[in-house]
Design a protein around this motif. Structure first.
Motif, PDB file in Angstrom:
ATOM      1  N   LYS A 192      33.172 -31.550  36.345  1.00  0.00           N
ATOM      2  CA  LYS A 192      34.518 -32.114  36.511  1.00  0.00           C
ATOM      3  C   LYS A 192      35.532 -30.971  36.469  1.00  0.00           C
ATOM      4  O   LYS A 192      35.284 -29.908  35.890  1.00  0.00           O
ATOM      5  CB  LYS A 192      34.821 -33.126  35.423  1.00  0.00           C
ATOM      6  N   ALA A 193      36.665 -31.186  37.118  1.00  0.00           N
ATOM      7  CA  ALA A 193      37.728 -30.180  37.126  1.00  0.00           C
ATOM      8  C   ALA A 193      38.369 -30.106  35.741  1.00  0.00           C
ATOM      9  O   ALA A 193      38.583 -31.130  35.085  1.00  0.00           O
ATOM     10  CB  ALA A 193      38.765 -30.528  38.185  1.00  0.00           C
ATOM     11  N   ILE A 194      38.631 -28.868  35.300  1.00  0.00           N
ATOM     12  CA  ILE A 194      39.261 -28.659  34.002  1.00  0.00           C
ATOM     13  C   ILE A 194      40.317 -27.567  34.124  1.00  0.00           C
ATOM     14  O   ILE A 194      40.300 -26.777  35.068  1.00  0.00           O
ATOM     15  CB  ILE A 194      38.229 -28.261  32.918  1.00  0.00           C
ATOM     16  N   GLU A 195      41.228 -27.521  33.167  1.00  0.00           N
ATOM     17  CA  GLU A 195      42.237 -26.471  33.129  1.00  0.00           C
ATOM     18  C   GLU A 195      41.888 -25.492  32.012  1.00  0.00           C
ATOM     19  O   GLU A 195      41.633 -25.903  30.874  1.00  0.00           O
ATOM     20  CB  GLU A 195      43.632 -27.060  32.899  1.00  0.00           C
ATOM     21  N   VAL A 196      41.856 -24.203  32.359  1.00  0.00           N
ATOM     22  CA  VAL A 196      41.455 -23.157  31.421  1.00  0.00           C
ATOM     23  C   VAL A 196      42.567 -22.129  31.318  1.00  0.00           C
ATOM     24  O   VAL A 196      43.112 -21.698  32.342  1.00  0.00           O
ATOM     25  CB  VAL A 196      40.144 -22.475  31.865  1.00  0.00           C
ATOM     26  N   GLU A 197      42.915 -21.769  30.077  1.00  0.00           N
ATOM     27  CA  GLU A 197      43.870 -20.681  29.856  1.00  0.00           C
ATOM     28  C   GLU A 197      43.085 -19.431  29.448  1.00  0.00           C
ATOM     29  O   GLU A 197      42.508 -19.371  28.364  1.00  0.00           O
ATOM     30  CB  GLU A 197      44.877 -21.042  28.761  1.00  0.00           C
ATOM     31  N   PHE A 198      43.030 -18.442  30.352  1.00  0.00           N
ATOM     32  CA  PHE A 198      42.346 -17.189  30.062  1.00  0.00           C
ATOM     33  C   PHE A 198      43.284 -16.283  29.272  1.00  0.00           C
ATOM     34  O   PHE A 198      44.445 -16.078  29.657  1.00  0.00           O
ATOM     35  CB  PHE A 198      41.911 -16.504  31.356  1.00  0.00           C
ATOM     36  N   MET A 199      42.762 -15.706  28.173  1.00  0.00           N
ATOM     37  CA  MET A 199      43.581 -14.877  27.285  1.00  0.00           C
ATOM     38  C   MET A 199      42.838 -13.589  26.933  1.00  0.00           C
ATOM     39  O   MET A 199      41.621 -13.475  27.115  1.00  0.00           O
ATOM     40  CB  MET A 199      43.910 -15.638  25.991  1.00  0.00           C
ATOM     41  N   TYR A 200      43.572 -12.611  26.423  1.00  0.00           N
ATOM     42  CA  TYR A 200      42.961 -11.396  25.897  1.00  0.00           C
ATOM     43  C   TYR A 200      43.811 -10.852  24.770  1.00  0.00           C
ATOM     44  O   TYR A 200      45.013 -11.112  24.685  1.00  0.00           O
ATOM     45  CB  TYR A 200      42.780 -10.346  26.992  1.00  0.00           C
ATOM     46  N   SER A 201      43.171 -10.105  23.871  1.00  0.00           N
ATOM     47  CA  SER A 201      43.845  -9.467  22.747  1.00  0.00           C
ATOM     48  C   SER A 201      43.413  -8.012  22.667  1.00  0.00           C
ATOM     49  O   SER A 201      42.291  -7.663  23.070  1.00  0.00           O
ATOM     50  CB  SER A 201      43.502 -10.170  21.429  1.00  0.00           C
ATOM     51  N   VAL A 202      44.307  -7.189  22.143  1.00  0.00           N
ATOM     52  CA  VAL A 202      44.038  -5.754  22.035  1.00  0.00           C
ATOM     53  C   VAL A 202      44.280  -5.320  20.599  1.00  0.00           C
ATOM     54  O   VAL A 202      45.315  -5.670  20.007  1.00  0.00           O
ATOM     55  CB  VAL A 202      44.943  -4.934  22.977  1.00  0.00           C
TER      56      VAL A 202
END
Length: 595
Positions: A192-202
Motif C-alpha cells: 500500500k502507498a505510504i508517506e515516509v519522512e527521510f531524516m539524518y543526523s550528524v
C-alpha cells in the motif's frame, strides 16, 4: 647481448616514467575545511550484500533525490570498478556540533514500496563517500520473530533515519561512521502507498588521529590481530611443507642425474658396445622444433607480458599505491601497465619464433596480440550485455569502451608491433648443444600415467597447494567486502609459486625424457600452466561452499572473469615452466658428450 636487452629495458624505463601518472592521483580537494564549508558527500551504489558485482545506482531505488542529480566525473579505474558517484541528498557541512535535519517527506507508491521490500529481502546495502572516506549502511531489515519460516509472514522495515558520526582533527575529517536508527523504522510489509519522512543526523567528535593515518582503520579492520596471526601461521606452515617436499624431490632428482652422468661417462670410456638408454638416447631429437611453433611462441610472448604485468603491479602494491579504497587504482594500473608491456609480448614472441626458424612473423604477431585479449574481449562482451540487461553499474558506458579501444589501438597495438620488429631484427639463433637428426625416433608406448593429462594433474597439484590458503583471502577480497592489504605475504607466496612451478615442471620434463619421449616442448608449457586449471576448479568450491553469491548475473560474472584470470595464470605459469625446462634440458645435454 646489449641489442637483446635494449628494447625491454626501454619499455621498463618508459613505464617508470609513467609511474607517477598511475600511482599519484591528486584529489579535487585539499581536505581542509573551515566552519560551515560543504564537505563533498557522494552516494555511490546499492546492491545485494552477498553479490558484490550486482550493484545499481543509488537513486535506482526511490529515495529522496534532487531534481537533477549531479554525477561526479570519474576516472577510468572508478568506472571499471562499478562506481557511479552522484551528489547525495544529505548536506554535511563542516560544522562542529550536533545537527538533525529532514531530507524530505515522500509518498511512496505501491510499486515503490514493493521495490524497497524486494531490496530489503535481498539484503541491500548502500555505499557513500564523504571526503573520500567510504561509509556503508543497510536500507532496512527483515523481522522474522523466530516464530515462522514462511517468508509470507515476515515483516519488512525501511530505515528512514541515518545517523552520521564524524571524527575530525582541527580542519580535517578523519573518520565517518554510519548508523541507522532502529526506533524510527517504517513498516512496508503491506502493498500500500505510504508517506515516509527521510531524516539524518550528524554528530561531530574530536580525535587526535593525524590525517595521514586515517586510512589505517580500514587496513586494520581487514586483518584483525588474531586473524593476522592465523594468516601468518597458515602461510608459513604451507610454505614450509611445500619447500620441504620440493627440497626432497630436488635431492632425489639431483642424485638420479648424478648417477646418469657417471653412467654415461663410464659408457663413453668403455666404448660404444652398449646401446644408449634413457634421456641420452634421444639427444638427436630433444631439440627438434615442436609442432605449432607459432602458437607456442605466441603463448610465451603473452605469458611473459602477463608475468611482467604481475611484477609491476606487485611493485605498485608494495610501495603503497593500492591503499584501501583508493577507488579504481588497481584497475587503472592493470589497463595502463598491460598496454605499456605489450611490446614485451611482441618482442618475446617474434624473437623466439625466429629462433625456431619461423617465417610468417606477421601472423605470429597477430596471434600474440589476440591470444589473451581475444577471449577477454569475448567474455567482456557477454558479461557487459548481461550487466546492461540488469541495468547494473557493472555495465561500462559507451565512452569508457571507446577510451579502452583507443588505448588498445594507439598504445597496445603500436608497442606490440614495435616489439615484434625488434624481435625480428634480433637475429639470435637457437642454442642447442646437440645436433638434431634428420628423422625423428619413434616414441615407445608409455603407460597411462606418463601421458599429458595425468602429468598436468601431478604437476599442477603441488604449486596449487602452495597458494591454496592464500586463495581464500584473495577471493574474499575480490568477490566479497574484505580488504586485502598484506601484499608482502602475497608477494612471498607468489615467489614460492614460481619456484615450485619451475621445479615441478623440470622434474616432469626429466621423467619424460628418461622414458625416451622427446616431445617435451608443449608438455613443459602445459604442465607449468596446469595450476591455472586447479585455481579454476577451486572457484567452484568457493562459490558453492565459501560464499553466498547467487543469481545469474553474479554467477556469470564470477565464473566468466575468473576464467579469464585463470587463463592468464595458465599462460604466465606455463611460460615459467617452459623456460625452466629449456634451461634444464640445455644444461644436461651440454654436460654429456653427444655424437
Amino acid at each position: 647481448m646489449d641489442r637483446k636487452m635494449n628494447f625491454p629495458v626501454a619499455l621498463m624505463l618508459s613505464f617508470l616514467l609513467c609511474l607517477g601518472i598511475v600511482g599519484v592521483v591528486s584529489d579535487a580537494y585539499d581536505h581542509r575545511y573551515k566552519q560551515e564549508d560543504v564537505v563533498p558527500l557522494y552516494a555511490n551504489k546499492v546492491g545485494p550484500f552477498h553479490n558484490p558485482s550486482e550493484t545499481y545506482r543509488y537513486f535506482d531505488l526511490p529515495f529522496c533525490s534532487p531534481t537533477t542529480p549531479k554525477d561526479k566525473l570519474e576516472a577510468l579505474g572508478e568506472v571499471l570498478n562499478g562506481d557511479r558517484l552522484v551528489d547525495a541528498p544529505y548536506k554535511l557541512e563542516f560544522r562542529v556540533n550536533y545537527d538533525s535535519k529532514s531530507v524530505c517527506k515522500k509518498r511512496l507508491l505501491k510499486e515503490e514500496v514493493a521495490r524497497f521490500r524486494s531490496a530489503i529481502d535481498k539484503d541491500y546495502y548502500f555505499q557513500m563517500y564523504y571526503d573520500d572516506l567510504p561509509a556503508w549502511g543497510f536500507i532496512g531489515k527483515v523481522d522474522k520473530d523466530g516464530k515462522t519460516d514462511s517468508p509470507s509472514e515476515y515483516k519488512y522495515f525501511l530505515y528512514r533515519h541515518i545517523l552520521f558520526e564524524i571524527l575530525y582533527n582541527n580542519d580535517r575529517v578523519i573518520e565517518i561512521n554510519v548508523h541507522t536508527d532502529t526506533n524510527t523504522m517504517v513498516d512496508i510489509t503491506e502493498d500500500k502507498a505510504i508517506e515516509v519522512e527521510f531524516m539524518y543526523s550528524v554528530k561531530w567528535k574530536e580525535t587526535d588521529i593525524p590525517f595521514e593515518r586515517r586510512m589505517e582503520k580500514y587496513s586494520q579492520s581487514s586483518s584483525l590481530p588474531h586473524h593476522l596471526e592465523i594468516h601468518w601461521f597458515s602461510i608459513i606452515n604451507s610454505c614450509v611443507t611445500v619447500l620441504l617436499l620440493t627440497g626432497f624431490l630436488a635431492t632425489i632428482l639431483m642424485r638420479v642425474l648424478k648417477n646418469d652422468f657417471v653412467k654415461y661417462a663410464h659408457d663413453e670410456e668403455a666404448g660404444d658396445e652398449q646401446e644408449e638408454t634413457g634421456w641420452k638416447y634421444v639427444h638427436g631429437d630433444v631439440f627438434r622444433f615442436p609442432k605449432h611453433k607459432s602458437l607456442l611462441a605466441a603463448c610465451l610472448g603473452s605469458g611473459t607480458q602477463l608475468f611482467s604485468l604481475t611484477i609491476f603491479v606487485f611493485f605498485l602494491a608494495l610501495v603503497g599505491v593500492f591503499y584501501p579504497y583508493n577507488r579504481g587504482a588497481l584497475f587503472t594500473a592493470l589497463v595502463v601497465v598491460y598496454a605499456l608491456t605489450s611490446g614485451i609480448a611482441g618482442y618475446t614472441a617474434t624473437s623466439f619464433y625466429y629462433q625456431l626458424e619461423g617465417t610468417n612473423w606477421v601472423r605470429n604477431l597477430l596471434l600474440t596480440g589476440f591470444l589473451f585479449c581475444g577471449p577477454l574481449f569475448v567474455t567482456f562482451c557477454f558479461l557487459n550485455t548481461v550487466a546492461i540487461a540488469y541495468n547494473a553499474t557493472a555495465a561500462l558506458p559507451f565512452g569508457t569502451i571507446v577510451v579502452i579501444a583507443l588505448i588498445w589501438a594507439l598504445v597496445t597495438s603500436p608497442l606490440l608491433v614495435l616489439g615484434g620488429i625488434a624481435g625480428k631484427n634480433n637475429k639470435l639463433e637457437f642454442q642447442a648443444p646437440c645436433r638434431t637428426t634428420k628423422y625423428p625416433r619413434e616414441i615407445p608406448q608409455l603407460p597411462w600415467y606418463r601421458r599429458t593429462i595425468p602429468q598436468m594433474a601431478m604437476a599442477g597439484f603441488l604449486p596449487f597447494s602452495a597458494i591454496y590458503i592464500e586463495l581464500y583471502y584473495i577471493f574474499a577480497s575480490m568477490w566479497g567486502h574484505r580488504i586485502y592489504t598484506i601484499y608482502s605475504i602475497l608477494f612471498v607466496v607468489f615467489i614460492i609459486l614460481l619456484i615450485v612451478t619451475a621445479f615441478i615442471t623440470v622434474a616432469m620434463t626429466y621423467f619424460q625424457l628418461a622414458a625416451e619421449d622427446h616431445e617435451w616442448w608443449w608438455r613443459a608449457f602445459l604442465c607449468g600452466g596446469s595450476t591455472g586449471l586447479f585455481i579454476y576448479a577451486y572457484c567452484f568450491y568457493y562459490y558453492s561452499a565459501r560464499s553466498d553469491m547467487s543469481g545469474f548475473m553474479q554467477t556469470s560474472f564470477f565464473f566468466g572473469y575468473m576464467a579469464c584470470i585463470c587463463y592468464g595464470f595458465f599462460l604466465m605459469l606455463g611460460t615459467v615452466g617452459f623456460r625452466a625446462s629449456l634451461l634444464f634440458v640445455r644444461h644436461i645435454y651440454r654436460s654429456i658428450k653427444c655424437e
